[in-house]
Write a protein that holds these residues in place. Structure first.
Motif, PDB file in Angstrom:
ATOM      1  N   VAL A  76       0.844  -1.198   0.000  1.00  8.31           N
ATOM      2  CA  VAL A  76       0.000   0.000   0.000  1.00  8.31           C
ATOM      3  C   VAL A  76       0.884   1.255   0.000  1.00  8.31           C
ATOM      4  O   VAL A  76       0.670   2.187  -0.774  1.00  8.31           O
ATOM      5  N   CYS A  77       1.899   1.247   0.862  1.00  7.36           N
ATOM      6  CA  CYS A  77       2.769   2.424   0.984  1.00  7.36           C
ATOM      7  C   CYS A  77       3.484   2.730  -0.326  1.00  7.36           C
ATOM      8  O   CYS A  77       3.517   3.870  -0.780  1.00  7.36           O
ATOM      9  N   THR A  78       4.057   1.688  -0.945  1.00 10.76           N
ATOM     10  CA  THR A  78       4.881   1.968  -2.116  1.00 10.76           C
ATOM     11  C   THR A  78       4.068   2.214  -3.379  1.00 10.76           C
ATOM     12  O   THR A  78       4.589   2.747  -4.355  1.00 10.76           O
ATOM     13  N   ALA A  96       1.371   4.110  -3.543  1.00  9.09           N
ATOM     14  CA  ALA A  96       0.596   5.356  -3.478  1.00  9.09           C
ATOM     15  C   ALA A  96       1.055   6.404  -4.483  1.00  9.09           C
ATOM     16  O   ALA A  96       0.243   7.053  -5.122  1.00  9.09           O
ATOM     17  N   CYS A 145     -10.589  -3.095   1.823  1.00 10.01           N
ATOM     18  CA  CYS A 145     -10.629  -1.642   2.040  1.00 10.01           C
ATOM     19  C   CYS A 145     -10.286  -1.319   3.493  1.00 10.01           C
ATOM     20  O   CYS A 145      -9.529  -0.386   3.779  1.00 10.01           O
ATOM     21  N   THR A 146     -10.821  -2.126   4.418  1.00  6.28           N
ATOM     22  CA  THR A 146     -10.523  -1.912   5.838  1.00  6.28           C
ATOM     23  C   THR A 146      -9.037  -2.148   6.120  1.00  6.28           C
ATOM     24  O   THR A 146      -8.394  -1.354   6.813  1.00  6.28           O
ATOM     25  N   GLN A 154      -6.572  -1.912   4.006  1.00  7.63           N
ATOM     26  CA  GLN A 154      -5.802  -0.833   3.383  1.00  7.63           C
ATOM     27  C   GLN A 154      -5.900   0.450   4.205  1.00  7.63           C
ATOM     28  O   GLN A 154      -4.910   1.171   4.375  1.00  7.63           O
ATOM     29  N   GLY A 155      -7.101   0.725   4.734  1.00 10.77           N
ATOM     30  CA  GLY A 155      -7.266   1.888   5.620  1.00 10.77           C
ATOM     31  C   GLY A 155      -6.423   1.729   6.879  1.00 10.77           C
ATOM     32  O   GLY A 155      -5.823   2.697   7.359  1.00 10.77           O
ATOM     33  N   MET A 156      -6.360   0.500   7.408  1.00 13.39           N
ATOM     34  CA  MET A 156      -5.537   0.245   8.595  1.00 13.39           C
ATOM     35  C   MET A 156      -4.060   0.527   8.297  1.00 13.39           C
ATOM     36  O   MET A 156      -3.321   1.028   9.153  1.00 13.39           O
ATOM     37  N   VAL A 172      -2.959   2.789   6.186  1.00 11.51           N
ATOM     38  CA  VAL A 172      -2.807   4.254   6.190  1.00 11.51           C
ATOM     39  C   VAL A 172      -2.768   4.764   7.636  1.00 11.51           C
ATOM     40  O   VAL A 172      -1.950   5.611   7.999  1.00 11.51           O
ATOM     41  N   GLN A 173      -3.654   4.211   8.480  1.00 10.76           N
ATOM     42  CA  GLN A 173      -3.710   4.628   9.893  1.00 10.76           C
ATOM     43  C   GLN A 173      -2.389   4.319  10.595  1.00 10.76           C
ATOM     44  O   GLN A 173      -1.889   5.126  11.372  1.00 10.76           O
ATOM     45  N   ARG A 205       0.510   4.074   9.258  1.00 11.03           N
ATOM     46  CA  ARG A 205       1.504   5.027   8.744  1.00 11.03           C
ATOM     47  C   ARG A 205       1.366   6.380   9.437  1.00 11.03           C
ATOM     48  O   ARG A 205       2.336   7.109   9.595  1.00 11.03           O
ATOM     49  N   ASP A 206       0.134   6.700   9.825  1.00 12.79           N
ATOM     50  CA  ASP A 206      -0.138   7.974  10.510  1.00 12.79           C
ATOM     51  C   ASP A 206       0.131   7.866  12.005  1.00 12.79           C
ATOM     52  O   ASP A 206      -0.170   8.810  12.749  1.00 12.79           O
ATOM     53  N   ALA A 234      -0.978   5.203  14.182  1.00 14.68           N
ATOM     54  CA  ALA A 234      -1.894   4.421  15.026  1.00 14.68           C
ATOM     55  C   ALA A 234      -1.137   3.247  15.651  1.00 14.68           C
ATOM     56  O   ALA A 234      -0.279   2.639  15.012  1.00 14.68           O
ATOM     57  N   ARG A 259       0.667  14.156   8.531  1.00 21.88           N
ATOM     58  CA  ARG A 259       0.097  13.344   9.614  1.00 21.88           C
ATOM     59  C   ARG A 259      -0.853  14.167  10.467  1.00 21.88           C
ATOM     60  O   ARG A 259      -1.946  13.740  10.796  1.00 21.88           O
ATOM     61  N   CYS A 295     -10.932   5.256   8.449  1.00 23.31           N
ATOM     62  CA  CYS A 295     -10.223   4.085   7.930  1.00 23.31           C
ATOM     63  C   CYS A 295     -10.872   3.630   6.618  1.00 23.31           C
ATOM     64  O   CYS A 295     -10.175   3.323   5.649  1.00 23.31           O
ATOM     65  N   GLY A 306      -9.130   3.635   3.040  1.00 23.65           N
ATOM     66  CA  GLY A 306      -9.106   2.412   2.228  1.00 23.65           C
ATOM     67  C   GLY A 306      -9.693   2.674   0.846  1.00 23.65           C
ATOM     68  O   GLY A 306      -9.179   2.189  -0.164  1.00 23.65           O
ATOM     69  N   GLN A 348      -8.115   2.010  -2.830  1.00 21.25           N
ATOM     70  CA  GLN A 348      -8.844   1.274  -3.857  1.00 21.25           C
ATOM     71  C   GLN A 348      -8.943   2.094  -5.151  1.00 21.25           C
ATOM     72  O   GLN A 348      -8.757   1.561  -6.240  1.00 21.25           O
TER      73      GLN A 348
END
Lengths: 219, 219
Positions: free
Chosen positions: A120-122, A124, A176-177, A179-181, A183-184, A186-187, A189, B138, B176, B180, B184
């Motif tokens: 996911v990170c790379t 983006a 999706c969840t 992938q959102g996790m 991102v979180q 990375r922020d 969480a 962030r 989240c 996500g 997507q």
């Protein structure tokens, strides 16, 4: 010591340190994971791996080759671990999904590695020149969603999931969840915070598998 | 034409094209959005904006200054539009959330712009040298989650949300999902596919707002 042994000892001492492919890949993976493909230079990779540039070139061709090898390394080391939760046919559906999500939460906040999902990170942001890498990462993402979707299909066969549920949409939602996790994470969480999100998914699980999708009418 | 008017006409014709800050910011924003901070060079920005490098330097200082201005521009143009769904106090909670999520789906798949959320895409990977930018992004993400959380709190005061529900966790969960959805969209999901994910959220909404969190026991 015989002359022969002395010669051997001398040879061993003088022999350049052997190139450890796995160790180099591990270090390269962490660098790409943290900073992405573009912001990681070959000089950074040489410094991090401790290998000489010609050795890296001989082994991987170029930065792109090293990145592709790092992707395979990540999939083998980490994604296969998460997917193991989907492989045990004797584990109930709900438990498999919970294990899958908690494995993601653990991976994304493992303090031995950069935060979030490497893929996911790379994926983006990549420059126009890296379109091939972008498309490789996209197809890997789709493959992960397909794995999840096929797993859900297999659970229809065992009667654990209603045939009315769309495996594709449920897989997309779970993905999706995850992938959102990423991102979180990375922020900033924490693992506990990500696990709270998994708690929410597990609390709404009965409704999630009762959701019957309307067909998509426009592309 | 009077002599004065002729002089003015001549002056207008000869005057160099005025620098259009908003237009330059729009173009710079799209470039950063698509390729990220690292992979976008000042040469790319000069080419895309049509402005001369000294003009960009005079206006924004450096690439970092231009990026920061692009972030503000994005927040004003796009995020404020999405947040508008949270501002109408006379709209029922459920409808506000649905509008908020569908606005994100529309933004992330708007064919006039790169796919996904600008903030999510650009914050995924940044080099070690860009730590200040990473930390700015962030804190912007956290601010968005806070806006959502405060909105949910306000709905407790009107009695639309039970005081037992954790606004913080529900905001984190919704955020989240939005993040996500951004991933997507970046992977090629269509607006209809993102809206299917919103359909799922709205179908499970009654359970989402009935979820009572357990306190986090470990960090």
């Amino acid at each position: 010591m015989s002359t022969e042994n002395m010669a051997l000892a001398k040879k061993c001492r003088g022999r350049p340190k052997q190139f450890d492919r796995d160790d180099a890949l591990n270090k390269a993976l962490k660098l790409f994971w943290k900073y992405g493909y573009e912001a990681t230079s070959l000089a950074d990779l040489v410094e991090a791996t401790g290998a000489k540039a010609p050795t890296l070139y001989a082994e991987f061709g170029n930065k792109e080759g090293l990145f592709r090898a790092a992707v395979e390394h990540y999939l083998t080391l980490f994604v296969e671990t998460s997917n193991r939760a989907l492989m045990q046919s004797d584990v109930p559906l709900r438990q498999s999904i919970e294990e899958y999500l908690r494995a993601a939460a653990a991976l994304f906040t493992d303090c031995d590695n950069p935060s979030g999902c490497f893929m996911v990170c790379t994926s983006a942001t990549l420059s126009a020149a890296s379109e091939e890498i972008a498309s490789m990462l996209r197809s890997r993402h789709h493959l992960q969603e397909e794995t999840l979707s096929e797993f859900l299909d297999s659970k229809k066969e065992t009667g654990e999931l209603s045939p009315q549920v769309s495996s594709r949409i449920l897989a997309k939602y779970l993905n999706c969840t995850v992938q959102g996790m990423s991102v979180q994470a990375r922020d900033g969480a924490s693992r506990a915070e990500l696990n709270q999100l998994v708690d929410v998914v597990m609390a709404i699980w009965p409704q999630l598998i009762a959701f019957e999708a309307q067909p998509v009418t426009s592309a």
